[in-house]
Design an enzyme around this catalytic site. Structure first.
Site, PDB file in Angstrom:
ATOM      1  N   HIS A 365       0.892  -1.178   0.000  1.00  0.00           N
ATOM      2  CA  HIS A 365       0.000   0.000   0.000  1.00  0.00           C
ATOM      3  C   HIS A 365       0.916   1.210   0.000  1.00  0.00           C
ATOM      4  CE1 HIS A 365      -2.878   3.019   1.308  1.00  0.00           C
ATOM      5  NE2 HIS A 365      -3.863   2.154   1.111  1.00  0.00           N
ATOM      6  N   GLU A 378      -6.489   5.374   1.034  1.00  0.00           N
ATOM      7  CA  GLU A 378      -6.465   5.847  -0.349  1.00  0.00           C
ATOM      8  C   GLU A 378      -7.591   6.869  -0.583  1.00  0.00           C
ATOM      9  OE1 GLU A 378      -5.746   2.340  -2.666  1.00  0.00           O
ATOM     10  OE2 GLU A 378      -6.999   3.104  -4.270  1.00  0.00           O
ATOM     11  N   ARG A 381      -6.582  10.434  -0.949  1.00  0.00           N
ATOM     12  CA  ARG A 381      -6.229  10.842  -2.315  1.00  0.00           C
ATOM     13  C   ARG A 381      -7.476  10.887  -3.189  1.00  0.00           C
ATOM     14  NH1 ARG A 381      -2.767   6.310  -3.764  1.00  0.00           N
ATOM     15  NH2 ARG A 381      -3.155   5.523  -1.671  1.00  0.00           N
ATOM     16  N   ARG A 402      -2.120   0.665  -6.944  1.00  0.00           N
ATOM     17  CA  ARG A 402      -1.157   0.714  -5.842  1.00  0.00           C
ATOM     18  C   ARG A 402       0.248   0.307  -6.231  1.00  0.00           C
ATOM     19  NH1 ARG A 402      -5.218  -1.835  -1.500  1.00  0.00           N
ATOM     20  NH2 ARG A 402      -6.368   0.091  -1.375  1.00  0.00           N
ATOM     21  N   HIS A 504       0.756  -4.872   2.251  1.00  0.00           N
ATOM     22  CA  HIS A 504      -0.644  -4.604   2.586  1.00  0.00           C
ATOM     23  C   HIS A 504      -1.572  -5.784   2.329  1.00  0.00           C
ATOM     24  CE1 HIS A 504      -4.236  -2.239   3.185  1.00  0.00           C
ATOM     25  NE2 HIS A 504      -4.650  -2.443   1.941  1.00  0.00           N
ATOM     26  N   HIS A 505      -1.446  -6.380   1.138  1.00  0.00           N
ATOM     27  CA  HIS A 505      -2.429  -7.413   0.774  1.00  0.00           C
ATOM     28  C   HIS A 505      -1.735  -8.555   0.067  1.00  0.00           C
ATOM     29  CE1 HIS A 505      -6.669  -8.535   0.177  1.00  0.00           C
ATOM     30  NE2 HIS A 505      -6.207  -9.186  -0.880  1.00  0.00           N
ATOM     31  N   ARG A 544      -4.616  -6.229  -6.314  1.00  0.00           N
ATOM     32  CA  ARG A 544      -6.013  -5.960  -5.943  1.00  0.00           C
ATOM     33  C   ARG A 544      -6.335  -4.469  -6.013  1.00  0.00           C
ATOM     34  NH1 ARG A 544      -8.453  -4.111  -1.493  1.00  0.00           N
ATOM     35  NH2 ARG A 544      -6.693  -4.420  -0.073  1.00  0.00           N
TER      36      ARG A 544
HETATM   37  P1  FAD Z   1      -9.192 -10.952   8.375  1.00  0.00           P
HETATM   38  O1  FAD Z   1     -10.192  -9.855   8.477  1.00  0.00           O
HETATM   39  O2  FAD Z   1      -7.801 -10.654   8.434  1.00  0.00           O
HETATM   40  O3  FAD Z   1      -9.643 -12.073   9.377  1.00  0.00           O
HETATM   41  C1  FAD Z   1      -8.932 -13.281   9.506  1.00  0.00           C
HETATM   42  C2  FAD Z   1      -8.951 -13.685  10.971  1.00  0.00           C
HETATM   43  O4  FAD Z   1      -8.480 -15.024  11.081  1.00  0.00           O
HETATM   44  C3  FAD Z   1      -8.036 -12.831  11.834  1.00  0.00           C
HETATM   45  O5  FAD Z   1      -8.741 -12.292  12.906  1.00  0.00           O
HETATM   46  C4  FAD Z   1      -6.954 -13.804  12.288  1.00  0.00           C
HETATM   47  O6  FAD Z   1      -6.454 -13.527  13.572  1.00  0.00           O
HETATM   48  C5  FAD Z   1      -7.709 -15.113  12.263  1.00  0.00           C
HETATM   49  N1  FAD Z   1      -6.830 -16.288  12.171  1.00  0.00           N
HETATM   50  C6  FAD Z   1      -5.717 -16.443  11.427  1.00  0.00           C
HETATM   51  N2  FAD Z   1      -5.195 -17.668  11.609  1.00  0.00           N
HETATM   52  C7  FAD Z   1      -5.995 -18.310  12.488  1.00  0.00           C
HETATM   53  C8  FAD Z   1      -5.981 -19.602  13.088  1.00  0.00           C
HETATM   54  N3  FAD Z   1      -5.023 -20.504  12.823  1.00  0.00           N
HETATM   55  N4  FAD Z   1      -6.953 -19.920  13.955  1.00  0.00           N
HETATM   56  C9  FAD Z   1      -7.927 -19.025  14.282  1.00  0.00           C
HETATM   57  N5  FAD Z   1      -7.978 -17.784  13.760  1.00  0.00           N
HETATM   58  C10 FAD Z   1      -7.038 -17.436  12.859  1.00  0.00           C
HETATM   59  N6  FAD Z   1      -9.956  -3.612   1.740  1.00  0.00           N
HETATM   60  C11 FAD Z   1     -10.973  -2.954   1.128  1.00  0.00           C
HETATM   61  O7  FAD Z   1     -11.634  -3.494   0.261  1.00  0.00           O
HETATM   62  N7  FAD Z   1     -11.270  -1.685   1.513  1.00  0.00           N
HETATM   63  C12 FAD Z   1     -10.587  -1.022   2.466  1.00  0.00           C
HETATM   64  O8  FAD Z   1     -10.919   0.104   2.797  1.00  0.00           O
HETATM   65  C13 FAD Z   1      -9.483  -1.671   3.067  1.00  0.00           C
HETATM   66  N8  FAD Z   1      -8.704  -1.040   3.988  1.00  0.00           N
HETATM   67  C14 FAD Z   1      -7.701  -1.731   4.605  1.00  0.00           C
HETATM   68  C15 FAD Z   1      -6.966  -1.089   5.590  1.00  0.00           C
HETATM   69  C16 FAD Z   1      -5.977  -1.779   6.272  1.00  0.00           C
HETATM   70  C17 FAD Z   1      -5.152  -1.078   7.316  1.00  0.00           C
HETATM   71  C18 FAD Z   1      -5.735  -3.157   5.974  1.00  0.00           C
HETATM   72  C19 FAD Z   1      -4.686  -3.917   6.705  1.00  0.00           C
HETATM   73  C20 FAD Z   1      -6.471  -3.782   4.980  1.00  0.00           C
HETATM   74  C21 FAD Z   1      -7.464  -3.076   4.292  1.00  0.00           C
HETATM   75  N9  FAD Z   1      -8.211  -3.697   3.294  1.00  0.00           N
HETATM   76  C22 FAD Z   1      -9.227  -3.015   2.698  1.00  0.00           C
HETATM   77  C23 FAD Z   1      -8.052  -5.120   3.021  1.00  0.00           C
HETATM   78  C24 FAD Z   1      -9.111  -5.904   3.783  1.00  0.00           C
HETATM   79  O9  FAD Z   1      -9.335  -5.288   5.035  1.00  0.00           O
HETATM   80  C25 FAD Z   1      -8.721  -7.362   4.009  1.00  0.00           C
HETATM   81  O10 FAD Z   1      -8.277  -7.942   2.832  1.00  0.00           O
HETATM   82  C26 FAD Z   1      -9.927  -8.132   4.501  1.00  0.00           C
HETATM   83  O11 FAD Z   1     -10.506  -7.479   5.608  1.00  0.00           O
HETATM   84  C27 FAD Z   1      -9.564  -9.557   4.886  1.00  0.00           C
HETATM   85  O12 FAD Z   1     -10.702 -10.140   5.475  1.00  0.00           O
HETATM   86  P2  FAD Z   1     -10.665 -11.669   5.929  1.00  0.00           P
HETATM   87  O13 FAD Z   1     -11.933 -11.913   6.657  1.00  0.00           O
HETATM   88  O14 FAD Z   1     -10.305 -12.510   4.798  1.00  0.00           O
HETATM   89  O15 FAD Z   1      -9.423 -11.712   6.935  1.00  0.00           O
HETATM   90  O1  MEZ Z   2      -8.813  -1.727  -0.369  1.00  0.00           O
HETATM   91  C1  MEZ Z   2      -7.993  -1.224   0.381  1.00  0.00           C
HETATM   92  O2  MEZ Z   2      -7.040  -1.848   0.829  1.00  0.00           O
HETATM   93  C2  MEZ Z   2      -8.163   0.190   0.751  1.00  0.00           C
HETATM   94  C3  MEZ Z   2      -9.284   0.907   0.125  1.00  0.00           C
HETATM   95  C4  MEZ Z   2      -7.335   0.746   1.581  1.00  0.00           C
HETATM   96  C5  MEZ Z   2      -7.403   2.180   1.819  1.00  0.00           C
HETATM   97  O3  MEZ Z   2      -6.504   2.849   1.328  1.00  0.00           O
HETATM   98  O4  MEZ Z   2      -8.359   2.639   2.452  1.00  0.00           O
END
Ligand code: FAD
Ligand code: MEZ
Length: 570
Positions: A365, A378, A381, A402, A504-505, A544
């Site tokens: 990112h 983002e 911006r 990105r 970031h991703h 992504r």
């Molecule tokens: P997560 O939300 O990461 O959840 C996975 C969970 O599994 C975690 O809590 C973890 O602790 C748990 N876990 C892992 N291993 C184990 C295990 N062995 N046993 C039990 N639990 C476990 N995307 C967008 O589209 N828009 C945005 O605005 C955006 N902003 C972002 C800002 C930041 C700072 C970050 C870091 C990411 C952002 N992203 C954004 C990306 C997006 O947030 C993530 O890709 C998405 O939330 C991932 O969701 P998930 O449910 O797959 O994983």
């Molecule tokens: O998708 C993302 O990771 C995202 C929009 C992050 C951000 O800059 O807010």
């Protein structure tokens, strides 16, 4: 006393905290946390006593009600969980340093007599579906599976709900929504597909992109039906139109979505277990899922009998060793992610026979704040901020994808850049107030003075902003062909945030089909194993687009939950 347990023992014994002096109640430490609150009050009560503290440690941005024991440990040194991302100088009783020493899944599985004993014993619980991970994908799967009549248990290895999802800031992409229509935004499924494929360098799995795009508006409706507010619609890099949905006023999307999903899970009395790490997916002789081996942080190893599992463990950006082994350019990079994003799910799924896809594609990112360890969305911006270098010059189309924006920043002096904006951008996006509260946004009414105070050439900065404002007035960026320039930068105070790229991703992961079923290394579906969210590969190709992950996790999480519920009924 040098820890909380010894301190409370001096005050009256183990029963101060425990119902049974010999063991904790469960891995959530339910009874123990109730005891903390019965004496000290809730988080809000404690925060109210800290009104004069600059950053109250108990007034967090995290969704759910973080348990007291997330930071205050009984029998070990306490740690400030916030320090896993930030570095505050909180003064905590019996404090140790935040550090993570987490053995990998494969290290845990090496000749471990506790595991052998746990697997020989009867299962501690029986359920229909185990969902691994309490981020947006896991919670969407849990609510959807429950609503299709299945009994679910959610495992979460961290002490807190929400994973990376709770940090998501900029928004959730969707095409043809009611919210876009109300604002007169013209979009189409074809355009969202085109943008997503182009952003992903055309290596995305088209069948998965089709699911993402065609269900995106339905996922916004599903969330709003559960109580979410996604009325603000802005633009992210690589998008041809405004399609990024977030709460009114531009507040962060992730904490809100997690709160809504968590409240819905609580309402449905879904069993969510914190401090509970899934270590192995258990299969029968026919290769069909029969349960999950768990390492309870306080209660030790046990297994849950279940007919299906949804792997929703998120990505691995916080595991620099794994990241650098796949993309050596990223060795030593900071990450924007929460501490649990280590990639357990890849090992757990791979040990159970799952194939992997596109693991080598890892995204930086462009704008992690150099001070304060916080990713600057983002959307700053998208809503009008520009990027300048130390010489005071713009150097890139700020809302390009990105990969391109990050590469451009790394070419500038000191490998950092500055986001520059004014009061009109500040007031367009509530999220900016959080960065200001964190103290990472110097400001000044004079652009020149602001630049000079930060080691930017102030006179050149003034010229660059004046030139940009002319482009805004003309409706055409003559230098970098930036496609959207929503406002001039000439109102009130000016602000600067020094930023640099951070991991970031992780685009790649477990291979799934377009029903969310996991595909084995032999190319067959593994019966009873589903996966959703950042742990999977294929949806985003090589890169992504901002806003597509929240869309991905809600759509694929719901689908995996519903299909797992249908599978267990069969
Ligand atoms: P997560 O939300 O990461 O959840 C996975 C969970 O599994 C975690 O809590 C973890 O602790 C748990 N876990 C892992 N291993 C184990 C295990 N062995 N046993 C039990 N639990 C476990 N995307 C967008 O589209 N828009 C945005 O605005 C955006 N902003 C972002 C800002 C930041 C700072 C970050 C870091 C990411 C952002 N992203 C954004 C990306 C997006 O947030 C993530 O890709 C998405 O939330 C991932 O969701 P998930 O449910 O797959 O994983
Ligand atoms: O998708 C993302 O990771 C995202 C929009 C992050 C951000 O800059 O807010």
């Amino acid at each position: 006393a040098d820890n909380l347990a010894a301190f409370h023992n001096d005050m009256g014994g183990c029963q101060n905290c425990h119902s049974d002096a010999n063991k904790p109640t469960d891995d959530n430490l339910t009874h123990e946390n109730e005891q903390c609150q019965s004496c000290h009050g809730t988080l809000a009560d404690v925060a109210a006593t800290e009104e004069n503290v600059e950053h109250s440690p108990h007034l967090s941005h995290l969704p759910g009600e973080p348990a007291c024991t997330s930071c205050h440990m009984g029998h070990e040194k306490s740690v400030v969980y916030c320090d896993s991302c930030h570095s505050f100088d909180f003064n905590m009783p019996f404090e140790g340093k935040w550090e993570r020493h987490e053995p990998s899944i494969n290290e845990l599985l090496k000749a471990n007599s506790d595991i052998e004993k746990a697997l020989k014993a009867a299962p501690r619980d029986t359920t229909d579906i185990v969902i691994i991970g309490s981020g947006g994908a896991g919670l969407s799967a849990a609510v959807a599976a429950h609503d299709k009549g299945a009994k679910v248990i959610v495992l979460e290895k961290e002490p807190l709900v929400g994973g990376n999802t709770k940090l998501a800031a900029g928004g959730m992409n969707a095409a043809l929504t009611k919210q876009q229509k109300a604002k007169g935004i013209e979009d189409s499924l074809e355009l969202m597909t085109e943008d997503t494929m182009k952003g992903g360098r055309n290596i995305n799995d088209p069948a998965l992109v089709e699911v993402l795009v065609t269900h995106s508006a339905g996922s916004v409706d599903w969330l709003t039906g559960l109580g979410a507010d996604l009325n603000d619609v802005g633009r992210m890099g690589g998008a041809s139109v405004n399609r990024t949905h977030r709460p009114t006023g531009g507040a962060g999307v992730g904490a809100h979505v997690v709160q809504v999903l968590y409240d819905n899970a609580e309402k449905r009395e879904i069993d969510i277990r914190f401090n509970s790490r899934a270590v192995e997916i258990l299969e029968d002789d026919n290769g069909q899922v029969r349960g999950v081996l768990v390492k309870g942080g306080h209660t030790g190893y046990y297994w849950i009998k279940a007919d299906a599992v949804v792997v929703a463990t998120g990505g691995f950006a916080r595991n620099n060793e794994r990241v650098a082994s796949l993309d050596p350019k990223l060795k030593g990079f900071a990450a924007t992610n929460h501490p649990g994003a280590t990639g357990d799910g890849l090992d757990v799924a791979s040990n159970a026979g799952a194939a992997m896809k596109d693991l080598e594609y890892i995204q930086a990112h462009p704008t992690l704040s150099v001070a304060g360890g916080v990713m600057v969305t983002e959307a700053v911006r998208g809503n009008g901020a520009i990027l300048v270098n130390r010489e005071g010059d713009r150097f890139v189309n700020e809302i390009t994808t990105r990969d391109k924006a990050s590469a451009a920043i790394l070419e500038q002096t000191g490998k950092t850049a500055f986001l520059i904006f004014d009061d009109s951008v500040r007031h367009s996006l509530k999220k900016i107030e959080r960065y200001i509260e964190l103290g990472v946004v110097p400001s000044n009414s004079s652009l020149k003075a602001l630049g000079d105070s930060l080691g930017i050439n102030g006179a050149e900065l003034e010229k660059s902003v004046a030139r940009y404002n002319e482009f805004v007035a003309a409706g055409k960026d003559g230098d970098f062909a930036r496609p959207n320039m929503p406002r001039s930068l000439n109102q009130g105070n000016f602000y600067a945030i020094e930023v640099t790229p951070a991991v970031h991703h992780t685009m790649g992961g477990v291979k799934i089909d377009n029903h969310g079923e996991v595909v084995s290394t032999e190319g067959k579906v593994i019966k009873g194993m589903f996966a959703a969210g950042e742990v999977t590969g294929g949806v985003h190709g090589a890169n992504r687009l901002g806003g597509n992950a929240i869309s991905d996790i809600v759509t694929f999480g719901r689908m995996a939950g519903e299909n797992a519920a249908a599978f267990v009924k069969k």
